[in-house]
Scaffold this motif. Structure first.
Motif, short mmCIF file in Angstrom:
data_model
loop_
_atom_site.label_atom_id
_atom_site.label_comp_id
_atom_site.label_asym_id
_atom_site.label_seq_id
_atom_site.Cartn_x
_atom_site.Cartn_y
_atom_site.Cartn_z
N MET A 224 42.88 6.62 -43.34
CA MET A 224 42.21 6.95 -42.08
C MET A 224 40.81 7.52 -42.35
O MET A 224 39.84 7.17 -41.68
N LYS B 7 43.14 5.07 -32.00
CA LYS B 7 44.49 5.15 -32.57
C LYS B 7 45.44 5.81 -31.56
O LYS B 7 46.54 5.33 -31.32
N ARG C 101 46.30 3.67 -28.69
CA ARG C 101 47.28 2.62 -29.02
C ARG C 101 48.68 3.21 -29.26
O ARG C 101 49.60 2.51 -29.62
N GLU D 162 49.45 5.27 -31.69
CA GLU D 162 49.71 5.48 -33.13
C GLU D 162 49.80 6.97 -33.44
O GLU D 162 49.22 7.78 -32.75
#
Ligand code: ACO
Length: 374
Positions: A227, A244, A247, A249
């Motif tokens: 990341m 992220k 989404r 995540e």
């Protein structure tokens, strides 16, 4: 019917003298010592002795213990042979390690304490040998004159004792000490369940390695490092992290089942990383990682209000191990090298004081179905 606790959250399954994980205060005590007090100062061998014996060794005890551990570094020929075989197939490191651990006791029935010593001593040899084979190099002969942390560096990087810098040894040793034990985490619990049946320590640690490799446990630092690399520049941190979280995540290196505040191990490793990067390593990367951490904490508070998601040990593990030139494919295996003393100490404690671990599952399937003949 007793209350159900998904993921056994909040359930006290046993007692232990090994570590106190205080998730509310953000405190970790290792057999009596605060992690920030002992991890940056102790030798790894002292930590293992402490966990197994409930006290630190005296000078002579330390010498004898270190000599005993060093004498157990050589791998059985079957283990070496199999590591060579699976390296040719590019087997992932943790799968190779799980296989190798399982072969340490073939045909032998040593006492549990002996198995514990052999396991701790052999982990760096297995990881180093496998990594070198995967990279087309020959494994190095184990050396008995090096400390455990020095030997670990020697086995992986092939540096001779006078080429291993003190800062590197201290950085790695602080890391290994910091993660040596941590209450009834998933891999430790797995190990305790296995020996609770009066099975052996080699079987228990094989199971623990299998549990550790999962991305929600010991597999997080590799993705945490990815990341930081993906973000690449501080001004991109918000955009990448926001995407992220949108989404759905998870940000690797953040959040913890027990700590509802900052993981105290993150602080110990942050200090070790600061000290290490002051003398060598990519300082720009270090500064970027700190910016990423700040942005991640701010955005986690925005996207998951009331969840108390903070930095965990894995974020600074990634930063420190990357500084030490450890390839990210080895992060979880190095974690395992640090955790074996804790796993084995829990096994010994379970064998001494524990009862067969056998919880209950609430059945939610159908009942009374008629059997349909084919
Ligand atoms: N990033 C984004 N959201 C997160 C994160 C994260 N890192 N961690 C938890 N959340 C969210 C979950 O999505 C969930 O949100 P929701 O209720 O809106 O669906 C909420 O926080 C609670 O999540 P749980 O999964 O119930 O929390 P749990 O206590 O089971 O999980 C865990 C702990 C697995 C560590 C989790 O925080 C996580 O996945 N973190 C990322 C992986 C990681 O860093 N693992 C290393 C842990 S340290 C170690 O094992 C050595």
């Amino acid at each position: 019917m007793s209350a159900r606790h998904e993921g056994l959250e909040g359930v006290t399954a046993t007692t232990t003298r090994l570590s106190l994980v205080d998730g509310t205060a953000g405190r970790l005590i290792l057999a009596g010592y605060a992690v920030e007090e002992i991890a940056p100062r102790a030798k790894f061998e002292e930590m293992a002795y402490l966990l197994w014996n409930g006290r630190l060794p005296g000078r002579e005890e330390f010498k004898a213990f270190r000599t005993d551990l060093a004498s157990r570094r050589r791998l059985p020929s079957t283990t070496s042979y199999l590591l060579r075989e699976v390296a040719a197939r590019w087997t992932p490191v943790m799968d190779a390690l799980r296989m190798a651990v399982a072969t340490l006791s073939l045909g032998q029935q040593a006492a549990p304490e002996e198995q514990a010593c052999t396991l701790v001593a052999a982990f760096p040899t297995m990881v180093g040998a496998y990594w070198r084979l995967r990279n087309g190099q020959q494994p190095l002969e184990p050396r008995e004159d090096l400390s455990h942390a020095e030997h670990c560096i020697h086995q992986i990087f092939g540096l001779e004792a006078d080429g291993i810098r003190t800062e590197r040894v201290r950085g790695l040793e602080t890391y290994l000490n910091t993660v040596c034990d941590h209450g009834l985490n998933a891999s430790t619990f797995a190990a305790r369940v296995i020996v609770s049946t009066r099975s052996d320590l080699i079987s228990a640690i094989t199971g623990a390695v299998g549990a550790l490799k999962g991305p929600l446990h010991g597999g997080a630092p590799g993705p945490a490092l990815d990341m930081v690399f993906e973000i690449g520049a501080a001004e991109r941190a918000d955009e990448v992290i926001r995407a992220k979280l949108q989404r759905g995540e998870r940000l690797m290196g953040f959040g913890h089942r027990v700590y509802r505040t900052r993981d105290p191990r993150a602080d110990v490793l942050a200090a070790a990383a600061k000290q290490f990067y002051a003398s060598e390593g990519d300082r720009q990367f270090y500064a970027l990682a700190q910016q990423v951490e700040k942005a991640a904490l701010r955005l986690l508070a925005e996207y998951k209000p009331g969840r108390r998601l903070d930095t965990n040990v894995e974020f600074y593990t990634a930063l420190l191990l990357h500084g030490l030139d450890v390839p990210k494919e080895l992060f979880t295996a190095i974690f395992a090298i640090g955790r074996v003393p804790g796993w084995t100490a829990h096994c010994l404690e379970q064998l001494r004081d524990g009862r067969l671990i056998r919880p209950h599952a609430e059945y939610i399937g159908p009942v009374g179905l008629p059997f349909p003949p084919l």
